[in-house]
Every structure is written in structure tokens, then in C-alpha cells.
Design a protein around this motif. Sequence first.
Motif, short mmCIF file in Angstrom:
data_model
loop_
_atom_site.label_atom_id
_atom_site.label_comp_id
_atom_site.label_asym_id
_atom_site.label_seq_id
_atom_site.Cartn_x
_atom_site.Cartn_y
_atom_site.Cartn_z
N VAL A 11 -2.41 11.57 0.86
CA VAL A 11 -2.53 10.89 -0.43
C VAL A 11 -2.20 11.82 -1.59
CG1 VAL A 11 -4.12 9.68 -1.98
CG2 VAL A 11 -4.18 9.20 0.46
N MET A 108 -6.15 -5.29 0.32
CA MET A 108 -5.53 -4.34 1.24
C MET A 108 -4.15 -4.78 1.70
SD MET A 108 -8.64 -2.74 3.47
CE MET A 108 -9.36 -4.28 4.05
N SER A 115 3.01 -0.55 -0.35
CA SER A 115 3.07 0.84 0.09
C SER A 115 4.11 1.03 1.20
CB SER A 115 1.68 1.29 0.57
OG SER A 115 1.67 2.68 0.81
N SER A 256 -7.96 13.60 -5.35
CA SER A 256 -7.49 13.07 -4.06
C SER A 256 -8.02 13.94 -2.93
CB SER A 256 -5.95 13.03 -4.02
OG SER A 256 -5.44 12.10 -4.94
N PRO A 368 -9.67 1.22 -1.66
CA PRO A 368 -9.75 2.55 -2.27
C PRO A 368 -9.91 2.53 -3.78
CG PRO A 368 -7.46 2.00 -1.81
CD PRO A 368 -8.29 0.89 -1.22
N ASN A 381 -7.38 8.76 -6.89
CA ASN A 381 -6.56 8.22 -5.80
C ASN A 381 -7.22 8.67 -4.50
OD1 ASN A 381 -4.59 6.88 -4.43
ND2 ASN A 381 -2.92 8.27 -4.97
N HIS A 384 -9.47 5.90 0.84
CA HIS A 384 -8.59 5.00 1.58
C HIS A 384 -9.06 4.71 3.01
CE1 HIS A 384 -6.10 6.48 -1.71
NE2 HIS A 384 -5.31 5.43 -1.54
N GLY A 388 -5.32 5.59 5.04
CA GLY A 388 -4.81 6.57 4.10
C GLY A 388 -3.30 6.67 4.10
N HIS A 391 -1.57 3.28 2.95
CA HIS A 391 -1.62 2.99 1.52
C HIS A 391 -1.15 4.14 0.63
CE1 HIS A 391 -4.93 -0.29 2.21
NE2 HIS A 391 -3.72 -0.74 2.44
N SER A 392 -0.78 5.25 1.22
CA SER A 392 -0.54 6.46 0.42
C SER A 392 0.61 6.31 -0.56
CB SER A 392 -0.30 7.67 1.33
OG SER A 392 0.84 7.47 2.15
N SER A 395 -0.22 3.57 -3.33
CA SER A 395 -1.22 3.98 -4.33
C SER A 395 -0.69 5.13 -5.18
CB SER A 395 -2.54 4.35 -3.65
OG SER A 395 -2.38 5.41 -2.74
#
Length: 417
Positions: A11, A108, A115, A256, A368, A381, A384, A388, A391-392, A395
Motif C-alpha cells: 500500500v 469493497m 483498483s 500506511s 479500509p 491509506n 485493508h 491489501g 485494493h492497493s 486506494s
Amino acid sequence: MHIVVLGAGVVGVTTAWFLQKQGHQVTVVDRQSQSGLETSYANGGQISVSHAEPWANPSAPLKILKWLFRADAPLLFRPKMDPAQWRWALSFLTQCTSAKAVQNIRQMVNLGMYSRSQLQALRQETELEYDQVTKGILHFYTNPEEFNAALEPTRIMCDLGCDRQVIDANKAVEIEPGLKPIQHKIAGATYTSEDESGDARKFTQAVAELCQKAGVEFRFRTDILGFEHSGERILGVQLLKDGQHQTLRADAYVLSLGSYSAVLARKLGLFLNIYPAKGYSITVPVKNEEAAFNVSLTDDEYKLVYSRLGNRIRVAGTAELNGYTRTLNYARCQAIVRRTADIMPDAGYWDQAEFWTGLRPATPSNVPYVGKSHFANLYLNTGHGTLGWTHSCGSAAALADIVGGRKPEVDFTFSGL
């Protein structure tokens, strides 16, 4: 602006990438010797939009009670004299309603689809290699009740644009012949062709290398102690490097740090409802190419995911709410080996399993924290959980927009603590 990103996991590193793409000067700080050495190191390896059903759902409380005294339970709650754990647990229970579950699935899925598209664009732009496999993800169920319970969340995900198809055992084996040994046990399955898998650590370190080439500074082996602040503004971050204290000053800061984000935030009087959910993984060499799977798999009943990483097999999952300890629980390690060997007995050298555990930064809702804090120049940020890597990029891209004063392109409720 000069922006400091605290944390060099997947992230933090993707955040640095998207910020520098917007023209910012970025410095990344981490206590490890290089990027991706904690929760990103040996996780399940899935880019899984279809894995959007939150842990907190109407069936969760009863399951957790049943599992309370099982050392090998998929989700294990170890009560401690820890107020943060109990606050998290109580908040988790409030999320276990049908309405909240639907709301969290929406969040999500929206973030996940955005993402995934951002990751695919990044890969195309930079020609990244990280043992990626783009053959989708297949969820299989050997318990009819678990399969039936998955149908409504699957319908909701489909309505939101996630193409998660409900299929039978025959179709599942057609898509992934490695499931042939248990075809007679499969009660049903779902398949999401656009999901992916790969090695998250290789991805993280490859993006970090791209960041460095683009001018991002990385300060490794550096402990983050706290902040200097005045009123609603962060003045600097206090660091410890080689026994020397120093203060790193910038225009803005991004938190993060995974599970440790909550610990650091409390020093500012900022409450993040994040608690570590210790996950386990095994990595084994492929034994029989014909018996080994190629499509990434999810075994929802046992909370396990299976990813093929070149000539290695990665199986990861389960969650243990037991504080910040990373001690391996042998019973939980062996439970993963037993289940995997039962599913695909000839696929890997199961007796050569390399065990690993990491602390996933879980929120009670599984959604998150992404966005602003109440400090004018501190952004979040983090939190997650199991998604993680999934979605990294989304986000990170959204946060870069927020920092730049632009509206993100994804329908998601961003933090404003």
C-alpha cells in the motif's frame, strides 16, 4: 509538494508511485531493510475483487462461537486484556447485520474493480513481472450450506459489476482440472474470470524499484517514533536511524503502516479501529505439474486461498485475533497443510512447506481508511485487511487525487477523520 509516506508495504509503495506520477516529491520510510518484508511478504497472492464478502456478516457470530476453542479454526478470537481488541470486537458485531454487510460489499467491490483496472494499467505501462497469472479466481465449496450462503453475496457483487458466475462441479473441473480429485465433493462454485494472482512481494519490490528510478527516496532501517504537531497540522515525523534521532519535515504525510497505523495514530489522539488479524501461509514446490492448479482458487469454507507462483504453490488464509504477536501456531500451520493435501494430494511437496505469518490490518467492516484525517496535512491509506494488494493501486490512485484536490474516479466513502 514534498510528501512522506510512512510504510513500504504494497500500500505504501503504490501510494508513493501514484503520488510521484502527480509530480510530488516523495520520501518513503520503513523500519525494514527493503520494501514488502512484512504483511506483503508471503500473503495469498490474489487480486480478488470477488473476495468481497466481509468477515462481519449475519452468520459470523455463531461461527466464531463454534470456533472459539478450536486451535485450527478459520477465524480464531483469542480474548486478551486489551481494550483495543474488545472495542474492535464489539464494533465487529455491529457490522454483522444484513444491511451493513451489503453496504460493505458495495464499498469493497467498487474499490476492488477500480483498483484492478489501475493495476492492469500500471502493468501495461511498466511491463512489470511478478509471477502474475491472469486466469481468474475460482471459489469452490465442499459444504452445501456454505455454497448456498454464498449465492446472495455473489448476486450482490454481480449487480455491482463484478462478473462472478455461479457454476457446478463439472464446470469447475473444466476450468481447473486440478480439482478433479475432489470433484465428487464439490457442492458448487463461482468463477470470476477477470481476477488475477501473483507474488505480492515481487510486485511490491518491483514497483519500489520503479519509484526509485523516478526519484522517490526510500529510507529503510528507520524506526518511526511519532509526530511533531501544532494544532491541526503535522510539523514533522520523529525517526530513529542507527541510534540517532532525527525529524523529517515535509508538506504532507501519508500513514500506511498496516496494523501499526493505529498505534502511531493514537499518539496524535486519532482513533483508527484497526486490529491485527494474524494470517498464515505455506509455500511449497510444485511436485506434479499435471496435478497442480493454474487457476487461482478460494476455499471459502476453510478461509484459504491458493495461488500458483511459477514453480511454487502458495496457500494462505485463516485469521487469528491475538494481538501483535507473530509467533507461528503449529496447529494452524498443519491445518492448512492437511486441507491442501486433501484437495490436491499430488500437486506439491506438502512435507516441505515453508510456513509464514503476517499481521493483516483489519477493520471491523473490512473497509479500509482512505482519505484525509482531521489534521490538515495527514492522510490515511491503511486498514485493508486481507485485500491489501487487491485494493492497493486503487486506494493509492484515489489518495493521490485527494491530495491533489481532485475528486477520485471511484464510488467509495473516503475517510474524513
